[in-house]
Design a protein around this motif. Structure first.
Motif, PDB file in Angstrom:
ATOM      1  N   ASP A 109       5.185  22.012  49.638  1.00  0.00           N
ATOM      2  CA  ASP A 109       4.518  20.961  48.875  1.00  0.00           C
ATOM      3  C   ASP A 109       3.206  20.547  49.540  1.00  0.00           C
ATOM      4  O   ASP A 109       2.206  20.292  48.857  1.00  0.00           O
ATOM      5  N   ARG A 110       3.214  20.493  50.879  1.00  0.00           N
ATOM      6  CA  ARG A 110       1.994  20.104  51.608  1.00  0.00           C
ATOM      7  C   ARG A 110       0.894  21.139  51.411  1.00  0.00           C
ATOM      8  O   ARG A 110      -0.269  20.786  51.158  1.00  0.00           O
ATOM      9  N   ARG A 111       1.244  22.410  51.498  1.00  0.00           N
ATOM     10  CA  ARG A 111       0.246  23.466  51.321  1.00  0.00           C
ATOM     11  C   ARG A 111      -0.231  23.537  49.874  1.00  0.00           C
ATOM     12  O   ARG A 111      -1.397  23.829  49.608  1.00  0.00           O
ATOM     13  N   HIS A 112       0.680  23.256  48.941  1.00  0.00           N
ATOM     14  CA  HIS A 112       0.292  23.245  47.529  1.00  0.00           C
ATOM     15  C   HIS A 112      -0.734  22.145  47.268  1.00  0.00           C
ATOM     16  O   HIS A 112      -1.732  22.364  46.576  1.00  0.00           O
ATOM     17  N   ASP A 113      -0.506  20.962  47.849  1.00  0.00           N
ATOM     18  CA  ASP A 113      -1.467  19.866  47.709  1.00  0.00           C
ATOM     19  C   ASP A 113      -2.802  20.236  48.346  1.00  0.00           C
ATOM     20  O   ASP A 113      -3.866  19.900  47.813  1.00  0.00           O
ATOM     21  N   GLU A 114      -2.739  20.923  49.482  1.00  0.00           N
ATOM     22  CA  GLU A 114      -3.958  21.363  50.169  1.00  0.00           C
ATOM     23  C   GLU A 114      -4.745  22.330  49.295  1.00  0.00           C
ATOM     24  O   GLU A 114      -5.976  22.246  49.203  1.00  0.00           O
ATOM     25  N   LEU A 115      -4.038  23.237  48.620  1.00  0.00           N
ATOM     26  CA  LEU A 115      -4.698  24.195  47.736  1.00  0.00           C
ATOM     27  C   LEU A 115      -5.338  23.487  46.553  1.00  0.00           C
ATOM     28  O   LEU A 115      -6.466  23.816  46.151  1.00  0.00           O
ATOM     29  N   LEU A 116      -4.651  22.482  45.998  1.00  0.00           N
ATOM     30  CA  LEU A 116      -5.219  21.718  44.891  1.00  0.00           C
ATOM     31  C   LEU A 116      -6.493  20.997  45.316  1.00  0.00           C
ATOM     32  O   LEU A 116      -7.481  20.985  44.582  1.00  0.00           O
TER      33      LEU A 116
ATOM     34  N   ARG B 268     -12.412  20.571  45.382  1.00  0.00           N
ATOM     35  CA  ARG B 268     -13.698  20.573  46.098  1.00  0.00           C
ATOM     36  C   ARG B 268     -14.615  21.660  45.573  1.00  0.00           C
ATOM     37  O   ARG B 268     -15.816  21.429  45.369  1.00  0.00           O
ATOM     38  N   LYS B 269     -14.050  22.857  45.339  1.00  0.00           N
ATOM     39  CA  LYS B 269     -14.864  23.956  44.820  1.00  0.00           C
ATOM     40  C   LYS B 269     -15.376  23.639  43.424  1.00  0.00           C
ATOM     41  O   LYS B 269     -16.517  23.949  43.082  1.00  0.00           O
ATOM     42  N   GLU B 270     -14.512  23.023  42.627  1.00  0.00           N
ATOM     43  CA  GLU B 270     -14.905  22.669  41.267  1.00  0.00           C
ATOM     44  C   GLU B 270     -16.032  21.639  41.282  1.00  0.00           C
ATOM     45  O   GLU B 270     -16.993  21.738  40.510  1.00  0.00           O
ATOM     46  N   ILE B 271     -15.915  20.655  42.179  1.00  0.00           N
ATOM     47  CA  ILE B 271     -16.965  19.639  42.289  1.00  0.00           C
ATOM     48  C   ILE B 271     -18.265  20.271  42.764  1.00  0.00           C
ATOM     49  O   ILE B 271     -19.354  19.938  42.274  1.00  0.00           O
ATOM     50  N   GLU B 272     -18.183  21.213  43.719  1.00  0.00           N
ATOM     51  CA  GLU B 272     -19.378  21.895  44.209  1.00  0.00           C
ATOM     52  C   GLU B 272     -20.063  22.664  43.071  1.00  0.00           C
ATOM     53  O   GLU B 272     -21.293  22.659  42.957  1.00  0.00           O
TER      54      GLU B 272
ATOM     55  N   LEU C 171     -21.501  13.039  36.909  1.00  0.00           N
ATOM     56  CA  LEU C 171     -20.442  13.769  37.608  1.00  0.00           C
ATOM     57  C   LEU C 171     -19.507  12.801  38.324  1.00  0.00           C
ATOM     58  O   LEU C 171     -18.281  12.897  38.217  1.00  0.00           O
ATOM     59  N   GLU C 172     -20.097  11.851  39.064  1.00  0.00           N
ATOM     60  CA  GLU C 172     -19.285  10.879  39.805  1.00  0.00           C
ATOM     61  C   GLU C 172     -18.453  10.028  38.863  1.00  0.00           C
ATOM     62  O   GLU C 172     -17.292   9.702  39.149  1.00  0.00           O
ATOM     63  N   GLU C 173     -19.033   9.668  37.728  1.00  0.00           N
ATOM     64  CA  GLU C 173     -18.319   8.878  36.716  1.00  0.00           C
ATOM     65  C   GLU C 173     -17.123   9.661  36.177  1.00  0.00           C
ATOM     66  O   GLU C 173     -16.020   9.134  36.069  1.00  0.00           O
ATOM     67  N   GLY C 174     -17.342  10.932  35.844  1.00  0.00           N
ATOM     68  CA  GLY C 174     -16.265  11.752  35.296  1.00  0.00           C
ATOM     69  C   GLY C 174     -15.133  11.963  36.289  1.00  0.00           C
ATOM     70  O   GLY C 174     -13.958  11.888  35.934  1.00  0.00           O
ATOM     71  N   VAL C 175     -15.490  12.219  37.572  1.00  0.00           N
ATOM     72  CA  VAL C 175     -14.472  12.431  38.605  1.00  0.00           C
ATOM     73  C   VAL C 175     -13.686  11.146  38.858  1.00  0.00           C
ATOM     74  O   VAL C 175     -12.463  11.149  38.947  1.00  0.00           O
ATOM     75  N   SER C 176     -14.413  10.023  38.966  1.00  0.00           N
ATOM     76  CA  SER C 176     -13.776   8.742  39.280  1.00  0.00           C
ATOM     77  C   SER C 176     -12.862   8.262  38.162  1.00  0.00           C
ATOM     78  O   SER C 176     -11.759   7.776  38.406  1.00  0.00           O
ATOM     79  N   MET C 177     -13.315   8.408  36.909  1.00  0.00           N
ATOM     80  CA  MET C 177     -12.573   7.852  35.778  1.00  0.00           C
ATOM     81  C   MET C 177     -11.728   8.888  35.027  1.00  0.00           C
ATOM     82  O   MET C 177     -11.035   8.551  34.071  1.00  0.00           O
ATOM     83  N   HIS C 178     -11.799  10.172  35.487  1.00  0.00           N
ATOM     84  CA  HIS C 178     -10.973  11.236  34.908  1.00  0.00           C
ATOM     85  C   HIS C 178     -11.217  11.414  33.406  1.00  0.00           C
ATOM     86  O   HIS C 178     -10.289  11.511  32.619  1.00  0.00           O
ATOM     87  N   HIS C 179     -12.479  11.434  33.004  1.00  0.00           N
ATOM     88  CA  HIS C 179     -12.792  11.718  31.608  1.00  0.00           C
ATOM     89  C   HIS C 179     -13.904  12.769  31.537  1.00  0.00           C
ATOM     90  O   HIS C 179     -14.361  13.275  32.562  1.00  0.00           O
ATOM     91  N   CYS C 180     -14.356  13.094  30.326  1.00  0.00           N
ATOM     92  CA  CYS C 180     -15.161  14.289  30.106  1.00  0.00           C
ATOM     93  C   CYS C 180     -16.660  14.008  29.978  1.00  0.00           C
ATOM     94  O   CYS C 180     -17.382  14.823  29.428  1.00  0.00           O
ATOM     95  N   VAL C 181     -17.139  12.862  30.477  1.00  0.00           N
ATOM     96  CA  VAL C 181     -18.564  12.537  30.308  1.00  0.00           C
ATOM     97  C   VAL C 181     -19.455  13.600  30.954  1.00  0.00           C
ATOM     98  O   VAL C 181     -20.546  13.887  30.466  1.00  0.00           O
ATOM     99  N   PHE C 182     -18.952  14.218  32.053  1.00  0.00           N
ATOM    100  CA  PHE C 182     -19.730  15.287  32.692  1.00  0.00           C
ATOM    101  C   PHE C 182     -19.358  16.649  32.139  1.00  0.00           C
ATOM    102  O   PHE C 182     -20.232  17.428  31.742  1.00  0.00           O
ATOM    103  N   SER C 183     -18.059  16.948  32.076  1.00  0.00           N
ATOM    104  CA  SER C 183     -17.633  18.294  31.699  1.00  0.00           C
ATOM    105  C   SER C 183     -18.063  18.675  30.285  1.00  0.00           C
ATOM    106  O   SER C 183     -18.303  19.843  29.998  1.00  0.00           O
ATOM    107  N   ASN C 184     -18.214  17.694  29.407  1.00  0.00           N
ATOM    108  CA  ASN C 184     -18.688  17.977  28.047  1.00  0.00           C
ATOM    109  C   ASN C 184     -20.199  17.800  27.899  1.00  0.00           C
ATOM    110  O   ASN C 184     -20.733  17.827  26.795  1.00  0.00           O
TER     111      ASN C 184
END
Length: 214
Positions: free
Chosen positions: A134-141, A146-150, A192-205
């Motif tokens: 479970d710890r390694r799975h969380d680490e992978l997530l 991080r890669k997705e944000i980059e 981007l920061e708004e979308g990550v913080s609030m978990h919505h699609c303002v950036f991704s869309n």
């Protein structure tokens, strides 16, 4: 399903029958006996076990070691069999008892994706398999996030010029009722920061590039 018995090409009917219980009285060749077969299929489809036992020394090794649960898992997950077999041998040589082969296989795959040494007993033989998995799975997530944000940040830099052409005339607009404050997002990075913080699609869309969106 109802025609007389005969030698025919493989088809859907035979594949279905292959998963049915086997008549208890049968004979097998000497080579199967030599390779470890003892009149038990251990819940493995005969058309899967017998060819594997005749062609794959790993199957013979597992069968003779009595690791039938592990054998059943590996034959049902051929890709995992190839990817973790060397790791499996190392764990067994170090006396590690794999109580849950499915969990262990997923754990080793996670280690591989994280770039860990999957030939190192330190990683392969955890005292608490479930906890370490479970710890390694969380680490992978987290790594994937991080890669997705980059990647998103790279896209944000590429889109910044167009965004400013569309929206800069609105920069500085803000209003408040004394409790809630509203203001215009003034960069793609802020979207981007708004979308990550609030978990919505303002950036991704890509709302920042839509002419009728502010």
């Amino acid at each position: 399903y109802y025609s007389p018995m005969a030698i025919r090409n493989d088809n859907e009917a035979y594949q279905h029958i292959a998963y049915s219980p086997i008549y208890p009285k049968f004979k097998v060749t000497d080579i199967l006996r030599r390779n470890g077969f003892k009149d038990n299929f251990y819940g493995i489809v005969p058309t899967q076990l017998i060819p594997a036992l005749l062609t794959d020394s790993r199957v013979e090794t597992l069968l003779k070691a009595g690791s039938t649960e592990h054998l059943r898992y590996f034959l049902g997950n051929k890709r995992t069999f190839e990817e973790v077999w060397q790791s499996y041998k190392i764990a067994v040589r170090n006396g590690y008892e794999i109580a849950d082969i499915s969990l262990w296989g997923d754990y080793v795959d996670t280690l591989r994706r994280l770039g860990k040494d999957i030939h190192n007993p330190k990683y392969l033989c955890p005292a608490d398999l479930k906890g370490e998995h479970d710890r390694r799975h969380d680490e992978l997530l987290r790594q994937r996030e991080r890669k997705e944000i980059e990647q998103k940040q790279k896209k944000a830099m590429e889109d910044e010029k167009r965004f400013k052409e569309l929206k800069s005339k609105f920069f500085g607009i803000c209003f408040t009722d004394g409790t809630i404050q509203v203001h215009v997002l003034e960069s793609v990075q802020e979207h981007l920061e708004e979308g990550v913080s609030m978990h919505h699609c303002v950036f991704s869309n890509a709302y920042y590039l839509k002419e009728d969106s502010l």
